[in-house]
Scaffold this active site. Structure first.
Site, mmCIF file in Angstrom:
data_model
loop_
_atom_site.group_PDB
_atom_site.id
_atom_site.type_symbol
_atom_site.label_atom_id
_atom_site.label_comp_id
_atom_site.label_asym_id
_atom_site.label_seq_id
_atom_site.Cartn_x
_atom_site.Cartn_y
_atom_site.Cartn_z
ATOM 1 N N VAL A 199 0.814 -1.217 0.000
ATOM 2 C CA VAL A 199 0.000 0.000 0.000
ATOM 3 C C VAL A 199 0.848 1.268 0.000
ATOM 4 O O VAL A 199 0.443 2.283 -0.537
ATOM 5 C CB VAL A 199 -0.946 0.005 1.232
ATOM 6 C CG1 VAL A 199 -1.385 1.405 1.598
ATOM 7 C CG2 VAL A 199 -2.169 -0.842 0.932
ATOM 8 N N LYS A 252 8.839 15.974 10.512
ATOM 9 C CA LYS A 252 7.440 16.389 10.705
ATOM 10 C C LYS A 252 7.299 16.882 12.148
ATOM 11 O O LYS A 252 7.474 16.106 13.083
ATOM 12 C CB LYS A 252 6.531 15.182 10.445
ATOM 13 C CG LYS A 252 5.104 15.381 10.909
ATOM 14 C CD LYS A 252 4.284 14.113 10.799
ATOM 15 C CE LYS A 252 2.919 14.302 11.441
ATOM 16 N NZ LYS A 252 2.127 13.063 11.461
HETATM 17 P P1 FAD Z 1 0.536 -3.884 2.571
HETATM 18 O O1 FAD Z 1 1.371 -2.704 2.270
HETATM 19 O O2 FAD Z 1 -0.728 -4.050 1.806
HETATM 20 O O3 FAD Z 1 1.442 -5.166 2.360
HETATM 21 C C1 FAD Z 1 0.883 -6.437 2.238
HETATM 22 C C2 FAD Z 1 1.965 -7.442 1.901
HETATM 23 O O4 FAD Z 1 1.400 -8.743 1.900
HETATM 24 C C3 FAD Z 1 2.602 -7.256 0.534
HETATM 25 O O5 FAD Z 1 3.997 -7.465 0.636
HETATM 26 C C4 FAD Z 1 1.986 -8.370 -0.314
HETATM 27 O O6 FAD Z 1 2.830 -8.789 -1.357
HETATM 28 C C5 FAD Z 1 1.831 -9.430 0.755
HETATM 29 N N1 FAD Z 1 0.860 -10.469 0.441
HETATM 30 C C6 FAD Z 1 -0.481 -10.363 0.317
HETATM 31 N N2 FAD Z 1 -1.015 -11.551 0.011
HETATM 32 C C7 FAD Z 1 0.000 -12.438 -0.048
HETATM 33 C C8 FAD Z 1 0.106 -13.826 -0.330
HETATM 34 N N3 FAD Z 1 -0.949 -14.562 -0.629
HETATM 35 N N4 FAD Z 1 1.324 -14.394 -0.307
HETATM 36 C C9 FAD Z 1 2.443 -13.684 -0.010
HETATM 37 N N5 FAD Z 1 2.390 -12.375 0.272
HETATM 38 C C10 FAD Z 1 1.198 -11.761 0.242
HETATM 39 N N6 FAD Z 1 0.181 5.046 7.822
HETATM 40 C C11 FAD Z 1 0.880 5.991 8.458
HETATM 41 O O7 FAD Z 1 1.474 5.725 9.500
HETATM 42 N N7 FAD Z 1 0.961 7.249 7.952
HETATM 43 C C12 FAD Z 1 0.319 7.627 6.832
HETATM 44 O O8 FAD Z 1 0.440 8.786 6.410
HETATM 45 C C13 FAD Z 1 -0.475 6.665 6.155
HETATM 46 N N8 FAD Z 1 -1.178 6.982 5.051
HETATM 47 C C14 FAD Z 1 -1.969 6.022 4.479
HETATM 48 C C15 FAD Z 1 -2.787 6.370 3.392
HETATM 49 C C16 FAD Z 1 -3.632 5.419 2.829
HETATM 50 C C17 FAD Z 1 -4.528 5.791 1.722
HETATM 51 C C18 FAD Z 1 -3.633 4.092 3.322
HETATM 52 C C19 FAD Z 1 -4.532 3.045 2.735
HETATM 53 C C20 FAD Z 1 -2.815 3.742 4.372
HETATM 54 C C21 FAD Z 1 -2.003 4.706 4.969
HETATM 55 N N9 FAD Z 1 -1.218 4.388 6.073
HETATM 56 C C22 FAD Z 1 -0.504 5.350 6.700
HETATM 57 C C23 FAD Z 1 -1.140 3.015 6.569
HETATM 58 C C24 FAD Z 1 0.112 2.351 6.065
HETATM 59 O O9 FAD Z 1 0.217 2.470 4.669
HETATM 60 C C25 FAD Z 1 0.076 0.883 6.410
HETATM 61 O O10 FAD Z 1 -0.180 0.763 7.770
HETATM 62 C C26 FAD Z 1 1.396 0.259 6.111
HETATM 63 O O11 FAD Z 1 1.821 0.509 4.813
HETATM 64 C C27 FAD Z 1 1.345 -1.215 6.369
HETATM 65 O O12 FAD Z 1 0.762 -1.906 5.361
HETATM 66 P P2 FAD Z 1 0.859 -3.480 5.437
HETATM 67 O O13 FAD Z 1 2.283 -3.861 5.423
HETATM 68 O O14 FAD Z 1 0.008 -3.935 6.569
HETATM 69 O O15 FAD Z 1 0.106 -3.961 4.123
#
Ligand code: FAD
Length: 535
Positions: free
Chosen positions: A57, A90
């Site tokens: 994301v 920030k």
């Molecule tokens: P993701 O980034 O979605 O990663 C998911 C991972 O899982 C990927 O590596 C993918 O390849 C893997 N995956 C999925 N399915 C499988 C599978 N079947 N097999 C193997 N791998 C798989 N947070 C802040 O602190 N500050 C901000 O300013 C901020 N702005 C944001 C703005 C938006 C619009 C959004 C949506 C979020 C924002 N966030 C912010 C939140 C932040 O982006 C997330 O908390 C952070 O990036 C963590 O994401 P994640 O790692 O949980 O998920």
């Protein structure tokens, strides 16, 4: 998802290294891997499996000031990781147009002072020295208005009652942010994808196994614990603890284990975002040392300055506008600089999993829960979660007391943040269209409704804000209430009987200190140009 028999005695064998399998390699996956390896070294066995096919994301993120404990725990200096992640400082969140068009106020990383036992906010309501509560009470508000860095060119930090310690490899690392009494004066903006890349290197150099593959199946044993995950190209991966970092998919926790997701949508209706990454010429355009949240017709637009680009996005409620209209609004807000940039449309799942740790699976990041990024809480949730994983790390399968404590702490953090975010909308004076009118009549959490009634008579303090740790001290609530201007707040009656000279002297001290710092400090542009030149 399939069931398979696994020998439980093996899972509880104390002589064998614990195997932690992290599924997902976004910010959550790599922050977890690097923190675990920093905490436990090679005494546990950590594998990260991430899909090359499914993206992350990361949009260019803003953080909480507590994030510095994460980097400190990993023993990383700013000069190491910041240039690699296009990071900037920030000092605050700047809210524009929440009260009315043209108005702005800050929620800075600075505790509110007090005089004679009353917070400065209370004194300010009694004897406002100017119309700017934030500038009168906080030094950092003036630094933000003037675009200043919190450090001098030689790296020295401004004096905010915070002493930086010299550290070496054997120094005790401060962890568990809720036990930190001090308020560090800044957080960071960085590119999440670059941070994940940086932490991949950090982790793998310290023994974390990295597999690029898709998880295609999650196998449960007869007790409903995860025995292994199956991958497309690397066969099965067995583990003792599985960390679900698969983002909004929540492949392990919600899908395989069936843990329900509890939506916050009834109180926080913004469910989509459209994001643009706009190139920035650092030599010409000023970089604000803060995140900006500008209220718009059906939500708000974030502006996050990074070295070489600006991350910007419109968070909106799909009940009030369409993705096409939202993209047009965002492009009009940014202007010609965004003309050739492709938009990224994102659906957001707002709320939290009922429990984030179930059996031997713990979800971290978006799979655990998420609220709109109005106060940059996503990475704070991750950081808090991994600290708690270390705090409650299980010895085997029978540690349900530890799991329960973990789940309670996640629940409190998320529910507390939800209250704080809802306050932004109820508390915003703006009510110029249906979206903003509805923010005043929509259901709000009962506990918040009661608190708001109290705050009308007594500004928020530790006794009246959400009672569990959730990363937001009482002063943060004061900033939103007094800044957004939609809820009438009165000063304590006692102050009518008190002598206000000491409070007025304190406002003057803040004004003079801010004036001096604005003169002395470099701009954020100058500071980072200097850092990147390796000076
Ligand atoms: P993701 O980034 O979605 O990663 C998911 C991972 O899982 C990927 O590596 C993918 O390849 C893997 N995956 C999925 N399915 C499988 C599978 N079947 N097999 C193997 N791998 C798989 N947070 C802040 O602190 N500050 C901000 O300013 C901020 N702005 C944001 C703005 C938006 C619009 C959004 C949506 C979020 C924002 N966030 C912010 C939140 C932040 O982006 C997330 O908390 C952070 O990036 C963590 O994401 P994640 O790692 O949980 O998920």
């Amino acid at each position: 998802m399939s069931a398979s028999g696994t020998d439980n005695r093996q899972a509880n064998d104390p002589g064998r290294k614990k195997r932690v399998v992290i599924v997902g390699g976004g910010t959550a996956g790599w922050m977890t891997a690097s923190y675990l390896v920093a905490a436990f070294g090679d005494r546990i066995d950590v594998t990260v499996v991430e899909s090359a096919r499914i993206g992350t994301v990361g949009v260019g993120e803003a953080t909480f000031s507590d994030i510095r404990h994460f980097f400190e725990f990993l023993q990383l200096a700013e000069s190491d990781w910041m240039p690699a992640c296009n990071a900037t400082y920030k000092l605050a969140v700047r809210f524009e147009d929440w009260r009315e068009p043209g108005h702005h106020f800050y929620h800075p990383f600075e505790q509110l002072g007090s005089v004679d036992g009353f917070p400065l906010s209370d004194w300010w309501l009694r004897s406002p020295t100017t119309s700017r509560f934030d500038k009168d009470c906080f030094v950092l508000a003036s630094l933000c208005d003037a675009g200043r860095s919190p450090r001098y060119l030689d790296g020295k930090l401004i004096d905010q009652g915070f002493a930086e310690q010299e550290r070496d490899e054997t120094s005790a690392r401060s962890t568990i942010v809720e036990y930190q009494g001090t308020q560090f004066p800044y957080a960071y903006h960085f590119e999440a994808a670059l941070l994940a890349k940086y932490l991949t290197k950090y982790s793998t150099q310290r023994g974390v196994r990295h597999i690029s593959d898709d998880v295609t199946d999650v196998a449960l044993d007869e007790d409903g614990f995860i025995s292994h995950v199956r991958t497309a190209g690397h066969g099965r991966l067995d583990g003792d603890l599985f960390v679900d970092c698969t983002g909004f998919r929540a492949l392990l926790l919600n899908k395989a284990l069936g843990e329900p997701f509890e939506s916050y949508q009834d109180t926080l209706p913004n469910d989509r975002a459209v994001a643009l990454q706009v190139p920035l010429d650092m030599d010409r355009e000023p970089m604000r040392p803060c995140t900006t949240a500008t209220a718009r017709e059906a939500g708000w637009i974030w502006t996050i300055p990074l070295v070489s680009r600006i991350g910007s996005g419109y968070v909106y409620a799909s009940d009030y506008t369409t993705p096409e209209e939202a993209e047009r609004t965002l492009r009009a807000f940014i202007g010609p600089a965004a003309a050739d940039v492709e938009a990224n449309h994102i659906k957001m799942r707002i709320g939290r999993s009922r429990r984030s740790w179930v059996k031997n699976c713990v979800a971290v990041g978006l799979s655990s829960g998420f609220v709109e990024p109005l106060e940059s809480t996503g990475i704070f949730f991750i950081h808090h979660a991994i600290e708690q994983i270390v705090k409650y790390f299980p010895s085997g399968r029978d540690d349900h007391h530890l799991r329960n404590l973990y789940n309670e702490s996640i629940e409190h953090v998320m529910d507390g943040v939800r209250e704080f975010l809802v306050l932004h909308y109820v508390g915003a004076k703006r009510a110029d269209n249906q979206y903003w009118k509805d923010t005043k009549t929509r259901r709000i959490p009962d506990s918040l409704a009661e608190r708001i009634e109290i705050w009308k008579h007594k500004v928020p303090d530790a006794q009246t804000v959400f009672p569990y740790y959730h990363g937001l001290p009482p002063y943060s609530y004061n900033c939103i209430l007094l800044g957004a201007g939609g809820i009438e707040v009165r000063h304590s009656p006692a102050l009518d009987l008190a002598d206000d000279r000491a409070a007025l002297a304190e406002f003057e001290r803040i004004r003079l200190k801010a004036e001096k710092l604005v003169q002395e400090l470099p701009t954020q542009n100058q500071y980072f140009a200097n850092m990147r030149a390796g000076a």
